[in-house]
Design a protein around this motif. Sequence first.
Motif, short mmCIF file in Angstrom:
data_model
loop_
_atom_site.label_atom_id
_atom_site.label_comp_id
_atom_site.label_asym_id
_atom_site.label_seq_id
_atom_site.Cartn_x
_atom_site.Cartn_y
_atom_site.Cartn_z
N GLY A 70 50.70 41.83 33.51
CA GLY A 70 50.08 41.84 34.82
C GLY A 70 49.18 40.65 35.12
N SER A 71 49.05 39.74 34.19
CA SER A 71 48.19 38.58 34.39
C SER A 71 48.89 37.55 35.27
CB SER A 71 47.85 37.95 33.03
OG SER A 71 46.90 36.93 33.16
N TYR A 72 48.14 36.92 36.17
CA TYR A 72 48.67 35.83 36.98
C TYR A 72 48.81 34.63 36.07
CZ TYR A 72 49.39 32.79 41.00
OH TYR A 72 49.94 31.91 41.91
N LEU A 73 49.99 34.04 36.01
CA LEU A 73 50.27 32.99 35.03
C LEU A 73 50.37 31.61 35.67
CD1 LEU A 73 50.92 32.10 32.14
CD2 LEU A 73 53.33 32.69 32.60
N ALA A 89 39.47 26.34 42.40
CA ALA A 89 38.37 27.29 42.56
C ALA A 89 38.70 28.33 43.64
CB ALA A 89 37.08 26.55 42.93
N LYS A 90 39.24 27.87 44.76
CA LYS A 90 39.59 28.79 45.85
C LYS A 90 40.68 29.77 45.40
CE LYS A 90 41.08 28.96 50.69
NZ LYS A 90 41.42 30.33 50.55
N GLU A 91 41.67 29.27 44.68
CA GLU A 91 42.74 30.15 44.21
C GLU A 91 42.21 31.21 43.26
OE1 GLU A 91 46.14 28.11 42.66
OE2 GLU A 91 46.47 27.04 44.54
N ILE A 92 41.33 30.82 42.35
CA ILE A 92 40.75 31.79 41.42
C ILE A 92 39.96 32.85 42.19
CG2 ILE A 92 39.00 32.08 39.61
CD1 ILE A 92 40.06 29.41 38.40
N ALA A 93 39.17 32.41 43.17
CA ALA A 93 38.41 33.36 44.00
C ALA A 93 39.36 34.28 44.77
CB ALA A 93 37.49 32.61 44.95
N ASP A 94 40.39 33.72 45.37
CA ASP A 94 41.36 34.51 46.14
C ASP A 94 42.08 35.53 45.27
OD1 ASP A 94 40.64 33.10 48.42
OD2 ASP A 94 42.46 31.87 48.46
N LEU A 95 42.44 35.12 44.04
CA LEU A 95 43.10 36.07 43.13
C LEU A 95 42.17 37.25 42.84
CD1 LEU A 95 44.83 33.58 40.68
CD2 LEU A 95 45.99 35.26 42.14
N GLY A 96 40.90 36.97 42.62
CA GLY A 96 39.93 38.03 42.39
C GLY A 96 39.81 38.96 43.59
N LEU A 97 39.80 38.40 44.79
CA LEU A 97 39.71 39.22 46.01
C LEU A 97 40.93 40.09 46.21
CD1 LEU A 97 38.11 36.67 48.49
CD2 LEU A 97 37.03 38.70 47.51
N ARG A 98 42.08 39.63 45.71
CA ARG A 98 43.32 40.40 45.82
C ARG A 98 43.49 41.38 44.66
NH1 ARG A 98 47.24 35.48 47.10
NH2 ARG A 98 46.99 35.41 44.89
N GLY A 99 42.45 41.52 43.84
CA GLY A 99 42.49 42.48 42.75
C GLY A 99 43.15 41.97 41.48
N ARG A 100 43.41 40.68 41.41
CA ARG A 100 44.01 40.10 40.20
C ARG A 100 42.87 39.67 39.29
NH1 ARG A 100 49.60 38.74 40.98
NH2 ARG A 100 49.61 38.62 38.71
N ASP A 122 53.79 32.06 37.58
CA ASP A 122 53.49 32.36 38.98
C ASP A 122 53.25 31.05 39.72
OD1 ASP A 122 53.43 35.33 39.17
OD2 ASP A 122 51.93 35.08 37.59
N GLU A 123 52.70 30.09 38.97
CA GLU A 123 52.47 28.77 39.54
C GLU A 123 52.44 27.74 38.42
OE1 GLU A 123 49.54 26.62 42.75
OE2 GLU A 123 49.37 28.77 42.38
N ARG A 124 53.02 26.58 38.69
CA ARG A 124 52.99 25.47 37.73
C ARG A 124 52.06 24.41 38.29
NH1 ARG A 124 58.98 24.35 37.89
NH2 ARG A 124 58.26 22.30 37.32
N ILE A 125 51.08 24.02 37.49
CA ILE A 125 50.13 23.02 37.94
C ILE A 125 50.09 21.86 36.95
CG2 ILE A 125 48.72 24.61 39.28
CD1 ILE A 125 46.70 24.66 36.99
N SER A 126 49.72 20.70 37.49
CA SER A 126 49.59 19.50 36.68
C SER A 126 48.19 18.93 36.89
CB SER A 126 50.64 18.47 37.11
OG SER A 126 50.43 17.25 36.44
N PHE A 127 47.59 18.43 35.83
CA PHE A 127 46.30 17.78 35.97
C PHE A 127 46.43 16.33 36.39
CE2 PHE A 127 43.58 20.65 33.02
CZ PHE A 127 43.61 21.63 33.97
N SER A 128 47.61 15.75 36.14
CA SER A 128 47.77 14.33 36.43
C SER A 128 49.23 13.95 36.21
CB SER A 128 46.89 13.50 35.48
OG SER A 128 47.19 12.13 35.57
N PRO A 129 49.71 12.91 36.89
CA PRO A 129 51.04 12.41 36.55
C PRO A 129 51.05 11.71 35.19
CG PRO A 129 50.20 11.36 38.56
CD PRO A 129 49.14 12.28 38.07
N MET A 130 49.87 11.41 34.65
CA MET A 130 49.80 10.80 33.32
C MET A 130 49.99 11.89 32.27
SD MET A 130 46.72 8.02 33.59
CE MET A 130 45.49 9.07 34.32
#
Length: 159
Positions: A70-73, A89-100, A122-130
């Motif tokens: 059940g964890s958002y990945l 930061a906004k996504e983490i806050a929004d996940l919390g508001l949605r009960g995740r 659930d989402e793939r993120i990159s810190f940098s193209p490097m």
Amino acid sequence: MKITIVCAGKIKEKYLSAGIAEFLKRLKPYAQVEIREIHEEKMPEAPSPAEKEQTLAREGEKLLKLVPDGSYLYVLDVYGKLKSSEQLAKEIADLGLRGRSSITFLIGGTFGLSEEVRARADERISFSPMTFTHQMVRLLLVEQIYRAFKINRGEKYHW
């Protein structure tokens, strides 16, 4: 909030271990953070594409077993979407508001990620193209998680 960091390999460098420990300590008032590690799979010398795929699949299977149900990945992936600290930061806050209340960040090993891991995200993120070492990314990740909580609470740290 419960945050799990799933990763391949141990941190060997003392300076990285010290930095990670510092940010984990700073995060205690904001979230429960747990790091779950697996041993990296051994890759044959000069692997064929099939051998590389099989090794990544074995490693990916072990990593995915450590993701709480059940964890958002979020999967950290060189081919993922670039995000600003404010966006994360906004996504983490929004996940919390949605009960995740459970979020997992997954960092692959030296040789990358299997397609199964990428597909499970659930989402793939990159810190940098490097490219960074996966050990260094772990330090960057815990700092960015800490920064996200500071941003969301309007506290000094992020200018």
